[in-house]
Scaffold this active site. Structure first.
Site, PDB file in Angstrom:
ATOM      1  N   ARG A  64      -0.293   4.630  -2.451  1.00 21.04           N
ATOM      2  CA  ARG A  64      -0.372   3.173  -1.995  1.00 21.04           C
ATOM      3  C   ARG A  64       0.706   2.344  -2.914  1.00 21.04           C
ATOM      4  O   ARG A  64       0.729   0.999  -2.635  1.00 21.04           O
ATOM      5  CB  ARG A  64      -1.551   2.571  -1.961  1.00 21.04           C
ATOM      6  CG  ARG A  64      -2.630   3.532  -0.935  1.00 21.04           C
ATOM      7  CD  ARG A  64      -3.542   2.735  -0.765  1.00 21.04           C
ATOM      8  NE  ARG A  64      -4.489   2.429  -2.066  1.00 21.04           N
ATOM      9  CZ  ARG A  64      -5.439   1.579  -1.849  1.00 21.04           C
ATOM     10  NH1 ARG A  64      -6.065   0.900  -0.627  1.00 21.04           N
ATOM     11  NH2 ARG A  64      -6.121   1.001  -2.821  1.00 21.04           N
ATOM     12  N   ASP A  65       1.635   2.950  -3.805  1.00 25.00           N
ATOM     13  CA  ASP A  65       2.570   2.147  -4.592  1.00 25.00           C
ATOM     14  C   ASP A  65       3.621   2.629  -4.901  1.00 25.00           C
ATOM     15  O   ASP A  65       4.301   2.572  -6.107  1.00 25.00           O
ATOM     16  CB  ASP A  65       1.614   1.524  -5.615  1.00 25.00           C
ATOM     17  CG  ASP A  65       2.367   0.192  -6.330  1.00 25.00           C
ATOM     18  OD1 ASP A  65       3.273  -0.342  -5.582  1.00 25.00           O
ATOM     19  OD2 ASP A  65       2.154  -0.317  -7.563  1.00 25.00           O
ATOM     20  N   LEU A  66       4.307   3.362  -4.107  1.00 29.44           N
ATOM     21  CA  LEU A  66       5.510   4.207  -4.401  1.00 29.44           C
ATOM     22  C   LEU A  66       6.502   3.060  -4.429  1.00 29.44           C
ATOM     23  O   LEU A  66       6.766   2.419  -3.648  1.00 29.44           O
ATOM     24  CB  LEU A  66       5.990   5.092  -3.135  1.00 29.44           C
ATOM     25  CG  LEU A  66       5.048   6.638  -3.394  1.00 29.44           C
ATOM     26  CD1 LEU A  66       5.553   7.421  -2.235  1.00 29.44           C
ATOM     27  CD2 LEU A  66       5.577   7.445  -4.591  1.00 29.44           C
TER      28      LEU A  66
END
Length: 153
Positions: A64-66
Site C-alpha cells: 500500500r505504499d510502494l
C-alpha cells in the site's frame, strides 16, 4: 527485506531487519539528476521489485505504499521492499484508514476509498517504472493533492 528479530518491552516495540548499506532507490535516482536509467539496469531493478511484490502478494499482503523511498538497495545492487508500516492482509484491509500511502503513488481506488486489492501495488510499481524511464517524479508539477485529483479525474 529480511526480517531478523523483534522485541517487545513495555512501551517499546523493536523490529530488526537486515542492513541495506546503499540507501534507497529515491537517493539513487536523485543522483542521476533527472536522467533515465540505462535499459539493462532498469530491467534488473524492475525485476527485483516485481519479485519482491510477487512474494509479498503470495503471502496475502498488500504493501500500500510502494514508492522509491521504500525500495532499498543492498551491497550487490539488488532492490528490497521496505517500510511495511501500512501494509495489510489483503482480506482485511481497512478501506476507511486515514490516507494510507502517499498520494503521488496511490492508486485511484485507494484515493476514492473504494474496494481494492493487490493491484494497488501494481499501480504504484507502474509509477516507479515511469520515474525510472522518464527521470521525473510522477505529477512533479503538481502538489500531492492535485496529483490525487488528476489521477481520479
Amino acid at each position: 527485506m529480511q526480517f531478523v528479530a523483534a522485541c517487545r518491552k513495555p512501551q517499546v516495540f523493536c523490529i530488526i531487519t537486515e542492513y541495506l548499506s546503499d540507501g534507497s532507490l529515491r537517493a539513487y535516482l536523485h543522483k542521476l539528476e533527472h536522467n533515465s536509467l540505462p535499459l539493462q539496469k532498469l530491467i534488473a531493478i524492475a525485476l527485483d521489485i516485481a519479485r519482491g511484490m510477487e512474494y509479498i502478494h503470495s503471502q496475502g499482503l498488500i504493501h500500500r505504499d510502494l514508492k522509491p523511498e521504500n525500495i532499498l538497495i543492498n551491497q550487490d545492487f539488488h532492490m528490497k521492499i521496505a517500510d511495511f508500516g501500512i501494509a495489510c492482509e489483503e482480506a482485511y484491509c481497512d478501506l476507511l484508514a486515514d490516507d494510507p500511502g502517499t498520494y503521488r503513488w496511490m492508486a485511484p481506488e485507494m484515493i476514492k476509498r473504494k474496494s481494492y486489492g493487490r493491484k494497488v501495488d501494481v499501480y504504484s510499481f507502474g509509477l516507479i517504472l515511469w520515474e525510472m524511464v522518464s527521470g521525473t517524479i510522477p505529477y512533479d508539477d503538481m502538489t500531492p493533492i492535485q496529483a490525487a485529483f488528476a489521477v481520479c479525474a
